[in-house]
Design a protein around this motif. Structure first.
Motif, PDB file in Angstrom:
ATOM      1  N   LEU A 166       0.827  -1.197   0.000  1.00  0.00           N
ATOM      2  CA  LEU A 166       0.000   0.000   0.000  1.00  0.00           C
ATOM      3  C   LEU A 166       0.865   1.250   0.000  1.00  0.00           C
ATOM      4  O   LEU A 166       1.903   1.297   0.663  1.00  0.00           O
ATOM      5  CB  LEU A 166      -0.909   0.024   1.230  1.00  0.00           C
ATOM      6  N   VAL A 167       0.413   2.250  -0.741  1.00  0.00           N
ATOM      7  CA  VAL A 167       0.968   3.595  -0.635  1.00  0.00           C
ATOM      8  C   VAL A 167      -0.030   4.394   0.194  1.00  0.00           C
ATOM      9  O   VAL A 167      -1.163   4.622  -0.220  1.00  0.00           O
ATOM     10  CB  VAL A 167       1.171   4.241  -2.016  1.00  0.00           C
ATOM     11  N   VAL A 168       0.386   4.796   1.390  1.00  0.00           N
ATOM     12  CA  VAL A 168      -0.526   5.381   2.368  1.00  0.00           C
ATOM     13  C   VAL A 168      -0.157   6.838   2.623  1.00  0.00           C
ATOM     14  O   VAL A 168       1.022   7.161   2.840  1.00  0.00           O
ATOM     15  CB  VAL A 168      -0.483   4.594   3.696  1.00  0.00           C
ATOM     16  N   SER A 169      -1.153   7.709   2.614  1.00  0.00           N
ATOM     17  CA  SER A 169      -0.945   9.116   2.963  1.00  0.00           C
ATOM     18  C   SER A 169      -1.263   9.319   4.435  1.00  0.00           C
ATOM     19  O   SER A 169      -2.215   8.744   4.965  1.00  0.00           O
ATOM     20  CB  SER A 169      -1.832  10.019   2.101  1.00  0.00           C
ATOM     21  N   ALA A 170      -0.455  10.144   5.098  1.00  0.00           N
ATOM     22  CA  ALA A 170      -0.652  10.396   6.527  1.00  0.00           C
ATOM     23  C   ALA A 170      -0.091  11.759   6.879  1.00  0.00           C
ATOM     24  O   ALA A 170       0.806  12.280   6.207  1.00  0.00           O
ATOM     25  CB  ALA A 170       0.029   9.312   7.368  1.00  0.00           C
ATOM     26  N   VAL A 171      -0.648  12.341   7.948  1.00  0.00           N
ATOM     27  CA  VAL A 171      -0.187  13.642   8.429  1.00  0.00           C
ATOM     28  C   VAL A 171       1.110  13.463   9.224  1.00  0.00           C
ATOM     29  O   VAL A 171       1.193  12.596  10.102  1.00  0.00           O
ATOM     30  CB  VAL A 171      -1.263  14.314   9.303  1.00  0.00           C
ATOM     31  N   LEU A 172       2.096  14.281   8.909  1.00  0.00           N
ATOM     32  CA  LEU A 172       3.384  14.209   9.585  1.00  0.00           C
ATOM     33  C   LEU A 172       3.369  15.038  10.867  1.00  0.00           C
ATOM     34  O   LEU A 172       2.572  15.986  10.998  1.00  0.00           O
ATOM     35  CB  LEU A 172       4.488  14.713   8.656  1.00  0.00           C
ATOM     36  N   PRO A 173       4.226  14.728  11.823  1.00  0.00           N
ATOM     37  CA  PRO A 173       4.278  15.508  13.070  1.00  0.00           C
ATOM     38  C   PRO A 173       4.562  16.989  12.836  1.00  0.00           C
ATOM     39  O   PRO A 173       4.093  17.841  13.602  1.00  0.00           O
ATOM     40  CB  PRO A 173       5.416  14.847  13.856  1.00  0.00           C
ATOM     41  N   THR A 174       5.285  17.302  11.780  1.00  0.00           N
ATOM     42  CA  THR A 174       5.622  18.696  11.481  1.00  0.00           C
ATOM     43  C   THR A 174       4.617  19.348  10.548  1.00  0.00           C
ATOM     44  O   THR A 174       4.811  20.487  10.118  1.00  0.00           O
ATOM     45  CB  THR A 174       7.013  18.754  10.844  1.00  0.00           C
ATOM     46  N   PHE A 180       3.797   6.719   2.575  1.00  0.00           N
ATOM     47  CA  PHE A 180       4.499   5.603   3.193  1.00  0.00           C
ATOM     48  C   PHE A 180       4.156   4.304   2.473  1.00  0.00           C
ATOM     49  O   PHE A 180       3.025   4.111   2.017  1.00  0.00           O
ATOM     50  CB  PHE A 180       4.114   5.490   4.677  1.00  0.00           C
ATOM     51  N   LEU A 181       5.140   3.436   2.389  1.00  0.00           N
ATOM     52  CA  LEU A 181       4.943   2.088   1.862  1.00  0.00           C
ATOM     53  C   LEU A 181       4.633   1.163   3.028  1.00  0.00           C
ATOM     54  O   LEU A 181       5.381   1.115   4.004  1.00  0.00           O
ATOM     55  CB  LEU A 181       6.197   1.615   1.131  1.00  0.00           C
ATOM     56  N   VAL A 182       3.530   0.437   2.926  1.00  0.00           N
ATOM     57  CA  VAL A 182       3.086  -0.446   4.007  1.00  0.00           C
ATOM     58  C   VAL A 182       2.801  -1.827   3.425  1.00  0.00           C
ATOM     59  O   VAL A 182       2.116  -1.950   2.397  1.00  0.00           O
ATOM     60  CB  VAL A 182       1.823   0.104   4.704  1.00  0.00           C
ATOM     61  N   ASP A 183       3.300  -2.846   4.081  1.00  0.00           N
ATOM     62  CA  ASP A 183       3.014  -4.223   3.688  1.00  0.00           C
ATOM     63  C   ASP A 183       1.535  -4.514   3.951  1.00  0.00           C
ATOM     64  O   ASP A 183       1.054  -4.410   5.090  1.00  0.00           O
ATOM     65  CB  ASP A 183       3.900  -5.186   4.478  1.00  0.00           C
ATOM     66  N   ALA A 184       0.801  -4.859   2.904  1.00  0.00           N
ATOM     67  CA  ALA A 184      -0.643  -5.066   3.042  1.00  0.00           C
ATOM     68  C   ALA A 184      -0.985  -6.242   3.947  1.00  0.00           C
ATOM     69  O   ALA A 184      -2.092  -6.302   4.497  1.00  0.00           O
ATOM     70  CB  ALA A 184      -1.277  -5.273   1.667  1.00  0.00           C
ATOM     71  N   ALA A 185      -0.052  -7.169   4.124  1.00  0.00           N
ATOM     72  CA  ALA A 185      -0.322  -8.321   4.974  1.00  0.00           C
ATOM     73  C   ALA A 185      -0.383  -7.947   6.450  1.00  0.00           C
ATOM     74  O   ALA A 185      -0.906  -8.711   7.267  1.00  0.00           O
ATOM     75  CB  ALA A 185       0.744  -9.402   4.760  1.00  0.00           C
ATOM     76  N   LYS A 207      -0.919   1.514  14.573  1.00  0.00           N
ATOM     77  CA  LYS A 207       0.525   1.558  14.823  1.00  0.00           C
ATOM     78  C   LYS A 207       1.256   0.566  13.917  1.00  0.00           C
ATOM     79  O   LYS A 207       2.105  -0.214  14.346  1.00  0.00           O
ATOM     80  CB  LYS A 207       0.832   1.279  16.289  1.00  0.00           C
ATOM     81  N   VAL A 208       0.903   0.649  12.627  1.00  0.00           N
ATOM     82  CA  VAL A 208       1.487  -0.238  11.622  1.00  0.00           C
ATOM     83  C   VAL A 208       2.795   0.379  11.114  1.00  0.00           C
ATOM     84  O   VAL A 208       2.841   1.567  10.788  1.00  0.00           O
ATOM     85  CB  VAL A 208       0.506  -0.436  10.453  1.00  0.00           C
ATOM     86  N   PRO A 209       3.857  -0.391  11.010  1.00  0.00           N
ATOM     87  CA  PRO A 209       5.123   0.162  10.511  1.00  0.00           C
ATOM     88  C   PRO A 209       5.021   0.505   9.034  1.00  0.00           C
ATOM     89  O   PRO A 209       4.392  -0.199   8.245  1.00  0.00           O
ATOM     90  CB  PRO A 209       6.128  -0.972  10.748  1.00  0.00           C
TER      91      PRO A 209
END
Length: 384
Positions: A166-174, A180-185, A207-209
């Motif tokens: 997965l290519v995931v969009s997320a808000v950064l702390p700054t 982010f690249l996330v393993d779909a499994a 809390k997925v890496p």
């Protein structure tokens, strides 16, 4: 300006058309979409062998380096056959983000597998309650040492049920948006079937890496550029679907008899069919317009100018007209077919369902109209 396809583009169109025609008729497509996957890996592999999955990527990234027009040609054929293979959702959109934002190592690791058909991606960006074009996200990314963890909920994720990564969009702390690249499994997925028979998923991140995509922290601009390409792609797919819906309708008028004569003998019906053709050509001109804008951007990029992109106003102009044409053609197709037009066994209902789903993807008519109306004050008034 020459709007005719080149010999190479005609060959590409005919090759893809023949491939899809061999694999899909109305009955075969229904059987394939009723499977758990919802599309054919065999057809997917054939598209990969033809180089279709690599059309929009450079040779360095494992592609063939074709332009937006070639992609438009292929997507029109996808729409014409209602082929369920996730070319847009698993390749063009998430792969485009990897190509634009990813590091050299990430591109070389991921994109050759994507263009070869062995890895499926998905872009997890939309969130419940957030409507296009809003960029507000609730999914967050927190850095822990050299790694990142993601928390949030994404829905809908088109074809997220079958994605390997997965290519995931997320808000950064700054602040800003990170990709982010996330393993779909490693995520919680709830798959479902959509109105048009395709697949989507709700994906929860607890809390997925995740691996930061590229070195550029704020990827908001890359997301907007990629969405612009997706808008153009949806326009092209709609053209193919509208063409086939019109063909099915005119063929039906020529064969269905009422009061001893075919329906094509009734002047009112032929006039309505002619109006459908007018709507189709209006939509086609806007699809050419938005894809020509992309091609101009690609030419500028090759000369060292700005990156290939499509202006949000241009995209909304095209999507608004294509959506209106699709609604008109779809409604008329159902009306002139009568009761058979809404049955699952007859193909025209599936074309209308797909056109309806496209019209609500990445903004409906109201959202695109708002984008255009917000720009009214920036235009100069003509002086007499």
């Amino acid at each position: 300006m020459d709007f005719e396809l080149t010999d190479e583009q005609v060959m590409l169109r005919d090759t893809v058309r023949d491939l899809l025609a061999r694999n899909y008729d109305s009955e075969t497509r229904l059987k394939v979409t009723d499977t758990e996957l919802g599309w054919s890996r065999d057809v997917w592999n054939q598209l990969a062998e033809l180089g279709v999955l690599g059309l929009s990527f450079t040779e360095e990234d494992g592609g063939v380096g074709a332009g937006p027009v070639e992609t438009m040609v292929v997507l029109e054929e996808i729409g014409r056959r209602l082929a369920p293979e996730p070319l847009l959702d698993a390749v063009l959109v998430p792969g485009g983000l990897v190509a634009r934002v990813g590091s050299a190592e990430q591109r070389q690791r991921i994109l050759p597998e994507v263009t070869g058909g062995t890895k499926l991606l998905a872009f997890a960006h939309a969130e419940p309650g957030v409507r296009w074009p809003s960029t507000e996200l609730a999914t967050t990314a927190v850095q822990q040492g050299d790694s990142w963890v993601l928390t949030g909920l994404k829905n809908p994720v088109p074809h997220g049920d079958s994605a390997d990564e997965l290519v995931v969009s997320a808000v950064l702390p700054t602040g800003g948006i990170g990709l982010f690249l996330v393993d779909a499994a490693g995520v919680q997925r709830k798959s479902y079937r959509t109105l048009d028979g395709q697949r989507g998923a709700q994906i929860e991140f607890d809390k997925v890496p995740g691996e930061l995509l590229g070195d550029n922290i704020d990827a908001a601009e890359a997301v907007q550029v990629t969405i612009g390409h997706a808008q153009a792609a949806l326009c092209a797919e709609s053209i193919g679907a509208m063409e086939e819906a019109l063909r099915l309708t005119t063929d039906y008028l020529k064969t269905r008899k009422q009061f001893g004569v075919t329906l094509s003998k009734f002047q009112t019906l032929t006039q309505r069919a002619a109006n459908m053709y007018v709507s189709l050509e209006l939509a086609r001109s806007m699809s050419l317009y938005v894809n020509a804008s992309l091609a101009d951007g690609a030419d500028a990029e090759s000369l060292g100018h700005s990156a290939s992109s499509v202006d949000a106003v241009v995209a909304s102009r095209a999507r608004l007209q294509v959506g209106r044409s699709a609604r008109h053609i779809g409604q008329e197709a159902i009306q002139m077919h009568g009761g058979i037009g809404v049955t699952a066994e007859y193909p025209v209902s599936h074309y209308v369902a797909r056109l309806t789903a496209i019209e609500r993807t990445l903004g409906g008519g109201l959202e695109h109209l708002r984008v255009l109306s917000a720009q009214v004050g920036s235009y100069d008034l003509p002086e007499l």
